[in-house]
Write an enzyme that holds these catalytic residues in place. Structure first.
Site, PDB file in Angstrom:
ATOM      1  N   PHE A   1       0.849  -1.183   0.000  1.00  0.00           N
ATOM      2  CA  PHE A   1       0.000   0.000   0.000  1.00  0.00           C
ATOM      3  C   PHE A   1       0.892   1.243   0.000  1.00  0.00           C
ATOM      4  O   PHE A   1       1.754   1.399   0.858  1.00  0.00           O
ATOM      5  CB  PHE A   1      -0.900  -0.046   1.236  1.00  0.00           C
ATOM      6  CG  PHE A   1      -1.891   1.091   1.384  1.00  0.00           C
ATOM      7  CD1 PHE A   1      -2.147   1.982   0.362  1.00  0.00           C
ATOM      8  CD2 PHE A   1      -2.584   1.252   2.567  1.00  0.00           C
ATOM      9  CE1 PHE A   1      -3.057   3.016   0.502  1.00  0.00           C
ATOM     10  CE2 PHE A   1      -3.507   2.279   2.738  1.00  0.00           C
ATOM     11  CZ  PHE A   1      -3.739   3.167   1.703  1.00  0.00           C
ATOM     12  N   CYS A   2       0.707   2.135  -0.986  1.00  0.00           N
ATOM     13  CA  CYS A   2       1.418   3.397  -1.088  1.00  0.00           C
ATOM     14  C   CYS A   2       2.928   3.133  -1.142  1.00  0.00           C
ATOM     15  O   CYS A   2       3.378   2.341  -1.961  1.00  0.00           O
ATOM     16  CB  CYS A   2       1.020   4.311   0.072  1.00  0.00           C
ATOM     17  SG  CYS A   2       1.592   6.026  -0.107  1.00  0.00           S
ATOM     18  N   VAL A   3       3.728   3.783  -0.277  1.00  0.00           N
ATOM     19  CA  VAL A   3       5.171   3.548  -0.322  1.00  0.00           C
ATOM     20  C   VAL A   3       5.495   2.110   0.062  1.00  0.00           C
ATOM     21  O   VAL A   3       6.537   1.580  -0.320  1.00  0.00           O
ATOM     22  CB  VAL A   3       5.915   4.553   0.589  1.00  0.00           C
ATOM     23  CG1 VAL A   3       5.599   4.323   2.062  1.00  0.00           C
ATOM     24  CG2 VAL A   3       7.419   4.493   0.367  1.00  0.00           C
TER      25      VAL A   3
ATOM     26  N   GLY B   1       3.945  -0.327  -1.220  1.00  0.00           N
ATOM     27  CA  GLY B   1       3.930  -0.978  -2.527  1.00  0.00           C
ATOM     28  C   GLY B   1       5.200  -0.721  -3.307  1.00  0.00           C
ATOM     29  O   GLY B   1       5.690  -1.596  -4.040  1.00  0.00           O
TER      30      GLY B   1
END
Length: 577
Positions: free
Chosen positions: A311-313, A315
Protein backbone atom coordinates in the site's frame (compact mmCIF):
# COMPACT_ATOMS: atom_id res chain seq x y z
CA UNK A 1 1.07 34.91 21.31
CA UNK A 2 1.57 38.60 21.99
CA UNK A 3 -1.92 39.47 23.17
CA UNK A 4 -2.30 39.61 26.93
CA UNK A 5 -5.58 38.82 28.66
CA UNK A 6 -4.50 39.92 32.12
CA UNK A 7 -6.74 42.58 33.56
CA UNK A 8 -8.41 43.48 30.27
CA UNK A 9 -10.72 42.13 27.64
CA UNK A 10 -8.58 40.35 25.04
CA UNK A 11 -8.31 41.86 21.57
CA UNK A 12 -9.65 38.82 19.76
CA UNK A 13 -8.94 40.22 16.31
CA UNK A 14 -5.29 40.65 17.25
CA UNK A 15 -5.36 37.20 18.88
CA UNK A 16 -6.50 35.71 15.60
CA UNK A 17 -3.92 37.64 13.58
CA UNK A 18 -1.20 36.37 15.90
CA UNK A 19 -2.47 32.86 15.46
CA UNK A 20 -2.51 33.17 11.68
CA UNK A 21 0.98 34.67 11.62
CA UNK A 22 2.24 31.90 13.88
CA UNK A 23 0.71 29.24 11.66
CA UNK A 24 2.35 30.78 8.62
CA UNK A 25 5.69 31.02 10.40
CA UNK A 26 5.41 27.39 11.44
CA UNK A 27 4.73 26.33 7.86
CA UNK A 28 7.66 28.29 6.45
CA UNK A 29 10.00 27.08 9.19
CA UNK A 30 8.96 23.50 8.47
CA UNK A 31 9.87 24.10 4.86
CA UNK A 32 13.37 25.25 5.77
CA UNK A 33 14.11 22.95 8.69
CA UNK A 34 12.70 19.74 7.37
CA UNK A 35 14.37 19.83 4.01
CA UNK A 36 10.85 20.82 3.30
CA UNK A 37 9.48 17.47 4.32
CA UNK A 38 8.85 16.74 0.71
CA UNK A 39 11.57 19.13 -0.43
CA UNK A 40 9.73 22.46 -0.79
CA UNK A 41 11.59 24.86 -3.03
CA UNK A 42 13.30 27.52 -0.92
CA UNK A 43 12.51 30.36 -3.33
CA UNK A 44 8.82 29.52 -3.19
CA UNK A 45 8.74 30.00 0.54
CA UNK A 46 10.84 33.14 0.31
CA UNK A 47 8.12 34.50 -1.93
CA UNK A 48 5.48 33.34 0.53
CA UNK A 49 7.23 35.11 3.40
CA UNK A 50 7.50 38.28 1.32
CA UNK A 51 3.86 38.16 0.26
CA UNK A 52 2.35 37.23 3.60
CA UNK A 53 2.69 40.64 5.34
CA UNK A 54 0.91 42.30 2.42
CA UNK A 55 -1.89 39.77 2.63
CA UNK A 56 -2.19 40.26 6.38
CA UNK A 57 -2.32 44.00 5.89
CA UNK A 58 -5.04 43.60 3.26
CA UNK A 59 -7.00 41.35 5.58
CA UNK A 60 -6.67 43.85 8.42
CA UNK A 61 -7.82 46.68 6.18
CA UNK A 62 -10.86 44.65 5.17
CA UNK A 63 -11.75 44.02 8.82
CA UNK A 64 -11.39 47.73 9.62
CA UNK A 65 -13.48 48.67 6.61
CA UNK A 66 -16.41 46.54 7.68
CA UNK A 67 -16.11 47.20 11.41
CA UNK A 68 -18.59 50.14 11.32
CA UNK A 69 -21.21 47.80 9.93
CA UNK A 70 -21.43 45.57 12.98
CA UNK A 71 -23.53 47.84 15.23
CA UNK A 72 -25.18 49.73 12.41
CA UNK A 73 -28.09 49.14 10.12
CA UNK A 74 -28.05 46.44 7.51
CA UNK A 75 -26.97 47.21 4.01
CA UNK A 76 -29.80 47.63 1.56
CA UNK A 77 -31.60 44.49 0.59
CA UNK A 78 -30.33 44.75 -2.94
CA UNK A 79 -26.84 43.84 -1.76
CA UNK A 80 -28.12 40.54 -0.45
CA UNK A 81 -28.42 39.37 -3.99
CA UNK A 82 -24.63 39.28 -4.16
CA UNK A 83 -24.68 36.43 -1.63
CA UNK A 84 -23.29 33.10 -1.62
CA UNK A 85 -20.18 31.95 -3.25
CA UNK A 86 -20.52 28.20 -3.88
CA UNK A 87 -18.18 27.34 -1.03
CA UNK A 88 -18.98 25.17 1.97
CA UNK A 89 -17.04 27.55 4.22
CA UNK A 90 -19.82 30.06 3.59
CA UNK A 91 -22.75 27.66 3.43
CA UNK A 92 -24.32 28.59 6.77
CA UNK A 93 -27.41 30.79 6.62
CA UNK A 94 -25.55 33.49 8.51
CA UNK A 95 -23.40 34.09 5.44
CA UNK A 96 -26.43 34.24 3.18
CA UNK A 97 -28.94 36.23 5.21
CA UNK A 98 -26.73 39.09 6.37
CA UNK A 99 -25.72 41.22 3.37
CA UNK A 100 -22.54 42.40 5.09
CA UNK A 101 -21.14 38.88 5.21
CA UNK A 102 -22.61 37.86 1.88
CA UNK A 103 -20.72 40.71 0.21
CA UNK A 104 -17.56 39.82 2.12
CA UNK A 105 -17.71 36.17 1.07
CA UNK A 106 -18.40 37.14 -2.53
CA UNK A 107 -15.52 39.63 -2.54
CA UNK A 108 -13.15 36.99 -1.18
CA UNK A 109 -14.25 34.49 -3.84
CA UNK A 110 -13.83 37.10 -6.56
CA UNK A 111 -10.35 38.07 -5.36
CA UNK A 112 -9.29 34.43 -5.12
CA UNK A 113 -10.55 33.71 -8.62
CA UNK A 114 -8.79 36.81 -9.95
CA UNK A 115 -5.49 35.69 -8.47
CA UNK A 116 -5.91 32.23 -9.97
CA UNK A 117 -6.61 33.75 -13.37
CA UNK A 118 -3.56 35.99 -13.07
CA UNK A 119 -1.37 33.00 -12.27
CA UNK A 120 -2.87 31.01 -15.14
CA UNK A 121 -1.88 33.79 -17.54
CA UNK A 122 1.62 34.19 -16.13
CA UNK A 123 4.54 33.33 -18.48
CA UNK A 124 5.72 30.32 -16.44
CA UNK A 125 6.34 26.72 -17.40
CA UNK A 126 3.89 24.10 -16.17
CA UNK A 127 5.97 23.00 -13.18
CA UNK A 128 6.65 26.53 -11.91
CA UNK A 129 3.04 27.45 -12.45
CA UNK A 130 1.89 24.42 -10.49
CA UNK A 131 4.35 25.23 -7.70
CA UNK A 132 3.12 28.79 -7.51
CA UNK A 133 -0.46 27.54 -7.59
CA UNK A 134 0.21 25.42 -4.51
CA UNK A 135 1.76 28.38 -2.75
CA UNK A 136 -1.08 30.69 -3.72
CA UNK A 137 -3.65 28.24 -2.44
CA UNK A 138 -1.96 28.12 0.97
CA UNK A 139 -2.16 31.89 1.32
CA UNK A 140 -5.68 32.25 -0.08
CA UNK A 141 -6.99 29.43 2.11
CA UNK A 142 -5.38 30.92 5.21
CA UNK A 143 -6.89 34.35 4.63
CA UNK A 144 -10.48 33.26 4.14
CA UNK A 145 -12.86 35.52 6.08
CA UNK A 146 -14.29 32.35 7.62
CA UNK A 147 -10.99 31.96 9.48
CA UNK A 148 -11.26 35.24 11.40
CA UNK A 149 -13.51 35.99 14.35
CA UNK A 150 -14.09 39.54 13.12
CA UNK A 151 -15.41 38.32 9.79
CA UNK A 152 -17.14 35.05 10.69
CA UNK A 153 -20.83 35.58 11.50
CA UNK A 154 -21.25 32.05 12.83
CA UNK A 155 -18.49 32.49 15.40
CA UNK A 156 -19.69 35.98 16.35
CA UNK A 157 -23.26 34.81 16.85
CA UNK A 158 -22.12 31.89 18.98
CA UNK A 159 -19.92 34.18 21.08
CA UNK A 160 -22.87 36.50 21.77
CA UNK A 161 -25.29 33.65 22.53
CA UNK A 162 -22.81 31.98 24.90
CA UNK A 163 -21.85 35.17 26.67
CA UNK A 164 -18.27 34.76 25.51
CA UNK A 165 -18.00 31.18 26.75
CA UNK A 166 -17.30 29.87 23.25
CA UNK A 167 -14.31 32.20 22.98
CA UNK A 168 -12.94 31.07 26.32
CA UNK A 169 -13.29 27.44 25.29
CA UNK A 170 -11.62 28.25 22.00
CA UNK A 171 -8.71 29.82 23.81
CA UNK A 172 -8.34 26.69 25.95
CA UNK A 173 -8.35 24.48 22.88
CA UNK A 174 -5.79 26.71 21.20
CA UNK A 175 -3.47 26.63 24.20
CA UNK A 176 -3.75 22.84 24.38
CA UNK A 177 -2.89 22.54 20.68
CA UNK A 178 -0.03 24.99 21.08
CA UNK A 179 1.42 22.77 23.81
CA UNK A 180 1.23 19.65 21.64
CA UNK A 181 2.46 21.39 18.51
CA UNK A 182 -0.42 20.60 16.15
CA UNK A 183 -4.06 21.32 15.43
CA UNK A 184 -6.30 18.64 16.95
CA UNK A 185 -8.57 16.93 14.46
CA UNK A 186 -10.12 14.36 16.78
CA UNK A 187 -10.47 13.46 20.44
CA UNK A 188 -7.36 11.33 20.90
CA UNK A 189 -8.58 10.15 24.31
CA UNK A 190 -11.37 8.19 22.64
CA UNK A 191 -9.00 5.70 21.03
CA UNK A 192 -6.23 3.36 22.09
CA UNK A 193 -4.26 1.08 19.78
CA UNK A 194 -5.10 -2.49 20.67
CA UNK A 195 -8.23 -1.55 22.59
CA UNK A 196 -10.63 -0.12 20.01
CA UNK A 197 -8.41 0.24 16.91
CA UNK A 198 -6.06 -2.44 15.56
CA UNK A 199 -8.00 -5.12 17.41
CA UNK A 200 -7.98 -8.11 15.03
CA UNK A 201 -6.61 -11.07 17.04
CA UNK A 202 -3.16 -12.35 16.17
CA UNK A 203 0.42 -12.65 17.36
CA UNK A 204 3.80 -11.16 16.59
CA UNK A 205 5.78 -14.10 15.21
CA UNK A 206 9.01 -12.32 14.24
CA UNK A 207 10.81 -9.07 14.98
CA UNK A 208 14.06 -7.29 14.22
CA UNK A 209 15.17 -3.69 14.68
CA UNK A 210 12.92 -2.50 11.84
CA UNK A 211 9.76 -4.61 11.78
CA UNK A 212 7.45 -6.82 13.72
CA UNK A 213 5.66 -9.45 11.64
CA UNK A 214 2.09 -10.13 12.76
CA UNK A 215 0.22 -13.30 11.89
CA UNK A 216 -3.52 -13.03 12.40
CA UNK A 217 -5.74 -15.76 13.77
CA UNK A 218 -7.65 -17.41 10.90
CA UNK A 219 -11.43 -17.26 11.22
CA UNK A 220 -12.27 -19.92 8.61
CA UNK A 221 -11.85 -23.67 9.07
CA UNK A 222 -10.14 -23.85 5.67
CA UNK A 223 -7.64 -21.36 4.31
CA UNK A 224 -5.73 -20.94 1.09
CA UNK A 225 -2.41 -22.74 1.09
CA UNK A 226 -0.59 -19.55 0.10
CA UNK A 227 -0.63 -16.91 2.86
CA UNK A 228 -1.21 -13.22 2.16
CA UNK A 229 1.50 -10.79 3.31
CA UNK A 230 0.52 -7.11 3.65
CA UNK A 231 3.20 -4.40 3.47
CA UNK A 232 1.66 -1.10 4.63
CA UNK A 233 3.32 2.31 4.24
CA UNK A 234 6.11 3.08 6.70
CA UNK A 235 5.15 6.77 6.77
CA UNK A 236 2.10 6.05 8.94
CA UNK A 237 1.07 3.24 11.29
CA UNK A 238 -0.24 0.04 9.71
CA UNK A 239 -3.64 0.07 11.38
CA UNK A 240 -5.28 2.15 8.67
CA UNK A 241 -5.86 -1.36 7.31
CA UNK A 242 -7.33 -2.52 10.64
CA UNK A 243 -9.16 0.44 12.17
CA UNK A 244 -12.46 -1.10 13.23
CA UNK A 245 -13.85 -4.58 12.55
CA UNK A 246 -16.42 -3.24 10.07
CA UNK A 247 -13.84 -1.45 7.88
CA UNK A 248 -10.78 -3.63 8.38
CA UNK A 249 -9.12 -4.90 5.20
CA UNK A 250 -7.26 -7.41 7.37
CA UNK A 251 -10.49 -8.76 8.87
CA UNK A 252 -12.11 -8.96 5.45
CA UNK A 253 -9.23 -10.97 3.99
CA UNK A 254 -9.42 -13.35 6.96
CA UNK A 255 -13.15 -13.79 6.42
CA UNK A 256 -12.46 -14.79 2.81
CA UNK A 257 -10.19 -17.67 3.86
CA UNK A 258 -6.73 -16.07 3.73
CA UNK A 259 -3.98 -16.66 6.26
CA UNK A 260 -2.85 -13.07 6.76
CA UNK A 261 0.58 -11.75 7.78
CA UNK A 262 1.31 -8.03 8.14
CA UNK A 263 4.43 -5.90 8.54
CA UNK A 264 4.34 -3.46 11.45
CA UNK A 265 7.10 -0.91 10.79
CA UNK A 266 9.04 0.47 13.71
CA UNK A 267 8.55 4.11 14.65
CA UNK A 268 12.17 5.13 14.15
CA UNK A 269 14.18 6.64 17.01
CA UNK A 270 17.85 7.50 17.44
CA UNK A 271 19.20 3.90 17.51
CA UNK A 272 17.75 3.28 14.02
CA UNK A 273 18.52 6.68 12.49
CA UNK A 274 21.26 5.17 10.26
CA UNK A 275 18.93 2.84 8.34
CA UNK A 276 18.68 3.29 4.58
CA UNK A 277 16.40 2.28 1.74
CA UNK A 278 18.21 -1.04 1.28
CA UNK A 279 17.55 -1.87 4.94
CA UNK A 280 13.84 -1.34 4.42
CA UNK A 281 13.92 -3.60 1.36
CA UNK A 282 16.11 -6.34 2.87
CA UNK A 283 15.47 -6.31 6.62
CA UNK A 284 11.89 -5.22 6.13
CA UNK A 285 10.14 -6.61 3.09
CA UNK A 286 12.38 -9.50 2.00
CA UNK A 287 12.70 -10.75 5.57
CA UNK A 288 8.92 -10.60 5.98
CA UNK A 289 8.40 -12.50 2.70
CA UNK A 290 10.80 -15.26 3.71
CA UNK A 291 9.37 -15.52 7.23
CA UNK A 292 5.74 -15.67 6.11
CA UNK A 293 6.66 -18.29 3.51
CA UNK A 294 8.60 -20.32 6.08
CA UNK A 295 5.68 -20.29 8.52
CA UNK A 296 3.02 -20.86 5.89
CA UNK A 297 0.09 -22.60 7.54
CA UNK A 298 2.20 -24.12 10.28
CA UNK A 299 3.40 -27.19 8.39
CA UNK A 300 7.01 -28.35 8.41
CA UNK A 301 7.62 -27.31 4.82
CA UNK A 302 5.98 -23.89 5.01
CA UNK A 303 4.32 -22.57 1.83
CA UNK A 304 5.61 -22.98 -1.71
CA UNK A 305 4.85 -19.31 -2.33
CA UNK A 306 2.90 -16.46 -0.79
CA UNK A 307 0.79 -13.62 -2.16
CA UNK A 308 1.84 -10.08 -1.29
CA UNK A 309 0.12 -6.70 -1.07
CA UNK A 310 1.75 -3.28 -0.79
CA UNK A 311 0.00 0.00 0.00
CA UNK A 312 1.42 3.40 -1.09
CA UNK A 313 5.17 3.55 -0.32
CA UNK A 314 4.76 0.02 1.04
CA UNK A 315 3.93 -0.98 -2.53
CA UNK A 316 7.04 0.78 -3.83
CA UNK A 317 9.18 -1.06 -1.27
CA UNK A 318 7.47 -4.36 -2.08
CA UNK A 319 8.05 -3.92 -5.81
CA UNK A 320 11.72 -3.10 -5.22
CA UNK A 321 12.04 -6.21 -3.04
CA UNK A 322 10.45 -8.41 -5.70
CA UNK A 323 12.79 -6.98 -8.35
CA UNK A 324 15.80 -7.66 -6.09
CA UNK A 325 14.63 -11.23 -5.50
CA UNK A 326 14.05 -11.73 -9.23
CA UNK A 327 17.61 -10.53 -9.92
CA UNK A 328 18.81 -13.14 -7.43
CA UNK A 329 16.86 -15.81 -9.27
CA UNK A 330 14.30 -16.19 -6.48
CA UNK A 331 10.51 -16.01 -6.88
CA UNK A 332 8.85 -16.68 -3.51
CA UNK A 333 5.72 -14.64 -4.33
CA UNK A 334 2.90 -15.93 -6.53
CA UNK A 335 1.10 -12.59 -7.08
CA UNK A 336 1.45 -8.96 -6.12
CA UNK A 337 -1.23 -6.39 -5.30
CA UNK A 338 -0.31 -2.70 -5.37
CA UNK A 339 -2.69 -0.18 -3.80
CA UNK A 340 -2.23 3.51 -4.68
CA UNK A 341 1.45 2.92 -5.45
CA UNK A 342 3.93 4.81 -7.61
CA UNK A 343 6.77 3.06 -9.45
CA UNK A 344 7.03 5.69 -12.18
CA UNK A 345 7.15 9.13 -10.54
CA UNK A 346 6.63 11.15 -13.71
CA UNK A 347 3.21 12.15 -12.38
CA UNK A 348 3.69 12.34 -8.63
CA UNK A 349 1.10 14.97 -7.80
CA UNK A 350 1.64 17.98 -5.58
CA UNK A 351 4.20 16.17 -3.45
CA UNK A 352 6.41 15.92 -6.50
CA UNK A 353 6.10 19.66 -7.08
CA UNK A 354 7.58 20.32 -3.66
CA UNK A 355 10.88 18.55 -4.35
CA UNK A 356 13.84 20.42 -5.78
CA UNK A 357 17.60 19.94 -5.88
CA UNK A 358 18.55 22.74 -3.51
CA UNK A 359 16.23 21.78 -0.68
CA UNK A 360 16.95 18.07 -1.02
CA UNK A 361 20.70 18.69 -1.00
CA UNK A 362 20.23 20.65 2.22
CA UNK A 363 18.30 17.80 3.76
CA UNK A 364 20.90 15.27 2.64
CA UNK A 365 23.60 17.34 4.31
CA UNK A 366 21.68 17.44 7.58
CA UNK A 367 20.24 13.90 7.94
CA UNK A 368 21.32 12.01 4.83
CA UNK A 369 24.10 10.18 6.67
CA UNK A 370 22.15 9.70 9.87
CA UNK A 371 19.31 11.48 11.63
CA UNK A 372 15.56 11.56 11.86
CA UNK A 373 12.77 12.96 9.78
CA UNK A 374 10.14 13.71 12.40
CA UNK A 375 6.69 12.38 11.65
CA UNK A 376 5.12 15.65 12.76
CA UNK A 377 6.98 17.48 10.01
CA UNK A 378 5.70 15.15 7.31
CA UNK A 379 2.19 15.41 8.71
CA UNK A 380 2.30 19.18 8.27
CA UNK A 381 3.12 18.76 4.60
CA UNK A 382 0.30 16.29 3.99
CA UNK A 383 -2.13 18.57 5.84
CA UNK A 384 -1.06 21.52 3.72
CA UNK A 385 -2.07 19.64 0.58
CA UNK A 386 -5.66 19.85 1.77
CA UNK A 387 -5.63 22.70 4.28
CA UNK A 388 -9.35 23.41 3.83
CA UNK A 389 -10.06 19.84 4.92
CA UNK A 390 -7.28 19.09 7.40
CA UNK A 391 -6.38 22.43 9.00
CA UNK A 392 -8.81 25.31 8.81
CA UNK A 393 -12.10 23.55 9.68
CA UNK A 394 -10.55 22.44 12.98
CA UNK A 395 -9.12 25.89 13.63
CA UNK A 396 -12.48 27.54 13.02
CA UNK A 397 -14.61 25.04 14.93
CA UNK A 398 -12.11 24.76 17.75
CA UNK A 399 -10.54 28.17 18.32
CA UNK A 400 -13.31 30.45 17.05
CA UNK A 401 -16.36 28.43 18.09
CA UNK A 402 -14.98 26.56 21.09
CA UNK A 403 -16.12 23.16 19.83
CA UNK A 404 -13.74 20.28 20.55
CA UNK A 405 -13.23 17.88 17.65
CA UNK A 406 -15.37 14.72 17.63
CA UNK A 407 -13.96 11.23 18.02
CA UNK A 408 -13.04 9.81 14.59
CA UNK A 409 -10.85 6.74 14.19
CA UNK A 410 -9.45 7.74 10.79
CA UNK A 411 -8.28 11.12 12.07
CA UNK A 412 -6.83 9.48 15.19
CA UNK A 413 -4.71 7.33 12.87
CA UNK A 414 -3.84 10.38 10.79
CA UNK A 415 -2.41 12.10 13.88
CA UNK A 416 -0.39 9.07 15.03
CA UNK A 417 2.85 10.18 13.38
CA UNK A 418 5.82 7.99 12.47
CA UNK A 419 9.46 9.03 12.23
CA UNK A 420 11.70 7.92 9.37
CA UNK A 421 15.49 7.50 9.24
CA UNK A 422 17.15 10.33 7.34
CA UNK A 423 19.24 8.16 4.96
CA UNK A 424 16.20 6.16 3.85
CA UNK A 425 14.06 9.28 3.39
CA UNK A 426 16.69 11.18 1.42
CA UNK A 427 17.40 8.21 -0.88
CA UNK A 428 13.70 7.84 -1.58
CA UNK A 429 13.18 11.50 -2.42
CA UNK A 430 16.19 11.69 -4.73
CA UNK A 431 15.76 8.43 -6.63
CA UNK A 432 11.98 8.49 -6.80
CA UNK A 433 10.51 12.00 -6.67
CA UNK A 434 13.43 14.09 -7.91
CA UNK A 435 15.27 11.94 -10.46
CA UNK A 436 12.63 9.26 -11.14
CA UNK A 437 15.24 6.52 -11.45
CA UNK A 438 13.23 3.56 -10.18
CA UNK A 439 11.41 3.13 -13.49
CA UNK A 440 14.67 2.95 -15.50
CA UNK A 441 16.14 -0.58 -15.66
CA UNK A 442 19.53 -0.64 -13.97
CA UNK A 443 19.45 3.03 -12.93
CA UNK A 444 19.56 2.10 -9.24
CA UNK A 445 21.33 -0.69 -7.42
CA UNK A 446 19.45 -2.02 -4.42
CA UNK A 447 20.70 -4.68 -2.04
CA UNK A 448 23.56 -5.32 -4.46
CA UNK A 449 21.31 -5.86 -7.49
CA UNK A 450 20.53 -3.61 -10.47
CA UNK A 451 16.82 -2.91 -10.25
CA UNK A 452 14.46 -3.72 -13.11
CA UNK A 453 10.71 -3.90 -12.51
CA UNK A 454 10.40 -5.75 -15.81
CA UNK A 455 11.87 -8.80 -14.06
CA UNK A 456 8.72 -9.06 -11.94
CA UNK A 457 6.80 -11.50 -14.13
CA UNK A 458 4.16 -12.64 -11.62
CA UNK A 459 0.52 -11.51 -12.01
CA UNK A 460 -0.19 -8.05 -10.59
CA UNK A 461 -3.40 -6.41 -9.38
CA UNK A 462 -3.00 -2.63 -9.44
CA UNK A 463 -5.53 -0.40 -7.70
CA UNK A 464 -5.72 3.42 -7.84
CA UNK A 465 -8.16 6.00 -6.49
CA UNK A 466 -9.58 8.48 -8.98
CA UNK A 467 -9.41 11.54 -6.67
CA UNK A 468 -6.10 10.64 -5.04
CA UNK A 469 -3.97 13.77 -4.51
CA UNK A 470 -0.96 11.84 -3.16
CA UNK A 471 -0.73 9.13 -5.82
CA UNK A 472 -2.50 10.39 -8.98
CA UNK A 473 -4.28 7.50 -10.59
CA UNK A 474 -2.54 8.07 -13.93
CA UNK A 475 0.79 7.69 -12.14
CA UNK A 476 -0.36 4.43 -10.58
CA UNK A 477 -1.57 3.23 -13.99
CA UNK A 478 1.96 3.71 -15.34
CA UNK A 479 3.02 0.65 -13.32
CA UNK A 480 1.17 -1.52 -15.83
CA UNK A 481 3.79 -0.51 -18.41
CA UNK A 482 6.74 -1.36 -16.13
CA UNK A 483 5.93 -4.75 -14.63
CA UNK A 484 6.78 -7.82 -16.68
CA UNK A 485 3.76 -9.96 -15.81
CA UNK A 486 0.06 -9.92 -16.53
CA UNK A 487 -1.54 -6.81 -14.97
CA UNK A 488 -5.10 -6.15 -13.86
CA UNK A 489 -5.94 -2.49 -13.23
CA UNK A 490 -8.92 -1.30 -11.17
CA UNK A 491 -9.80 2.32 -10.48
CA UNK A 492 -11.87 3.22 -7.42
CA UNK A 493 -13.77 6.36 -6.57
CA UNK A 494 -12.71 8.85 -3.88
CA UNK A 495 -9.24 9.56 -2.51
CA UNK A 496 -6.04 8.04 -1.21
CA UNK A 497 -7.54 6.53 1.96
CA UNK A 498 -11.32 6.55 1.50
CA UNK A 499 -10.99 4.86 -1.88
CA UNK A 500 -8.93 2.01 -0.44
CA UNK A 501 -10.87 1.52 2.78
CA UNK A 502 -14.24 0.78 1.21
CA UNK A 503 -15.81 -2.39 2.68
CA UNK A 504 -18.52 -3.98 0.49
CA UNK A 505 -21.15 -4.06 3.23
CA UNK A 506 -21.48 -0.28 3.16
CA UNK A 507 -22.42 -0.25 -0.53
CA UNK A 508 -20.57 3.00 -1.14
CA UNK A 509 -18.86 4.49 -4.18
CA UNK A 510 -18.02 2.65 -7.38
CA UNK A 511 -15.06 1.33 -9.32
CA UNK A 512 -13.98 0.95 -12.94
CA UNK A 513 -12.57 -2.09 -14.73
CA UNK A 514 -11.34 -2.62 -18.27
CA UNK A 515 -8.69 -4.08 -20.55
CA UNK A 516 -5.28 -2.49 -20.41
CA UNK A 517 -4.42 0.26 -22.87
CA UNK A 518 -1.11 1.99 -23.50
CA UNK A 519 -2.57 5.26 -22.21
CA UNK A 520 -4.39 5.86 -18.91
CA UNK A 521 -7.07 8.11 -20.37
CA UNK A 522 -7.77 5.62 -23.16
CA UNK A 523 -8.24 2.98 -20.48
CA UNK A 524 -10.72 5.15 -18.57
CA UNK A 525 -12.65 6.06 -21.72
CA UNK A 526 -13.24 2.37 -22.42
CA UNK A 527 -13.64 1.21 -18.79
CA UNK A 528 -16.86 -0.07 -17.27
CA UNK A 529 -18.23 1.55 -14.14
CA UNK A 530 -19.44 -0.89 -11.47
CA UNK A 531 -21.32 0.23 -8.33
CA UNK A 532 -19.88 -0.58 -4.94
CA UNK A 533 -16.54 -1.57 -3.48
CA UNK A 534 -13.59 -2.91 -5.45
CA UNK A 535 -12.79 -5.44 -2.69
CA UNK A 536 -14.88 -8.30 -4.16
CA UNK A 537 -13.12 -7.94 -7.53
CA UNK A 538 -9.76 -8.14 -5.78
CA UNK A 539 -10.83 -11.13 -3.69
CA UNK A 540 -11.99 -12.99 -6.79
CA UNK A 541 -8.64 -12.27 -8.45
CA UNK A 542 -6.62 -13.23 -5.36
CA UNK A 543 -8.46 -16.52 -4.94
CA UNK A 544 -7.06 -17.62 -8.28
CA UNK A 545 -3.55 -17.34 -6.85
CA UNK A 546 -4.18 -18.73 -3.38
CA UNK A 547 -3.60 -22.38 -4.13
CA UNK A 548 -5.57 -25.26 -2.63
CA UNK A 549 -7.76 -24.96 0.45
CA UNK A 550 -6.15 -26.54 3.52
CA UNK A 551 -6.94 -26.83 7.22
CA UNK A 552 -6.38 -23.53 9.00
CA UNK A 553 -3.48 -23.49 11.47
CA UNK A 554 -4.50 -23.86 15.09
CA UNK A 555 -1.37 -22.18 16.39
CA UNK A 556 0.31 -19.10 15.00
CA UNK A 557 3.94 -19.21 13.95
CA UNK A 558 5.93 -22.44 13.91
CA UNK A 559 8.78 -24.05 15.83
CA UNK A 560 11.34 -21.64 14.42
CA UNK A 561 9.13 -18.56 14.74
CA UNK A 562 7.01 -18.86 17.85
CA UNK A 563 4.60 -16.21 19.08
CA UNK A 564 6.40 -13.31 20.79
CA UNK A 565 3.46 -11.23 21.99
CA UNK A 566 -0.19 -10.63 21.06
CA UNK A 567 -1.12 -8.32 18.20
CA UNK A 568 -0.89 -5.41 17.64
CA UNK A 569 2.58 -5.65 19.20
CA UNK A 570 4.88 -3.06 20.73
CA UNK A 571 6.16 -1.29 17.62
CA UNK A 572 2.83 0.15 16.54
CA UNK A 573 2.28 1.62 20.00
CA UNK A 574 5.53 3.61 19.99
CA UNK A 575 4.79 7.32 19.68
CA UNK A 576 6.85 9.68 17.58
CA UNK A 577 8.84 12.06 19.75
Amino acid sequence: MTTSTTGATPDLTQWWRDLLAQWSETASNAAGDVGNDAGHAGDMFTLWQQALPNWLALHEQAMKAIAPWWPGALIGAASAGAAAAPDRRFADDAWQNDPRFAVLAQAYATQAASLQQTLAAAPLDDRNKAQMGFLLRQVVDALSPANSLATNPEAMKLAIESGGASLMEGMKLYMADLAQGRVSMTDDRAFEVGRNVATTPGSVVFENELIQLIQYQPVAAKVYARPLLIVPPCINKYYILDLQPENSLVAHALSQGHNVFLVSWRNISTPQQHLGWDDYVEQGVITAINTARDIGNGGKGGADKINALGFCVGGTLLSCALAVLAARGDEPVASVTLLTTLLDFSDSGELGLLVDEASLASREASIGQGGLLRGRELAQVFASLRANDLVWPYVVNGYLKGKPPPAFDLLFWNGDDSNLPGPMYCWYLRNAYLENKLRVPGATTQCGQPLDFGRITIPAFIYASREDHIVPWQGAYASTQLLGGDCTFVLGASGHIAGVINPPAKGKRSHWVGKLQSDAQQWLDAAQSIPGSWWPAWMDWLAGHGGAMVTAPKRLGNRKHSAIEPAPGRYVKEKAS
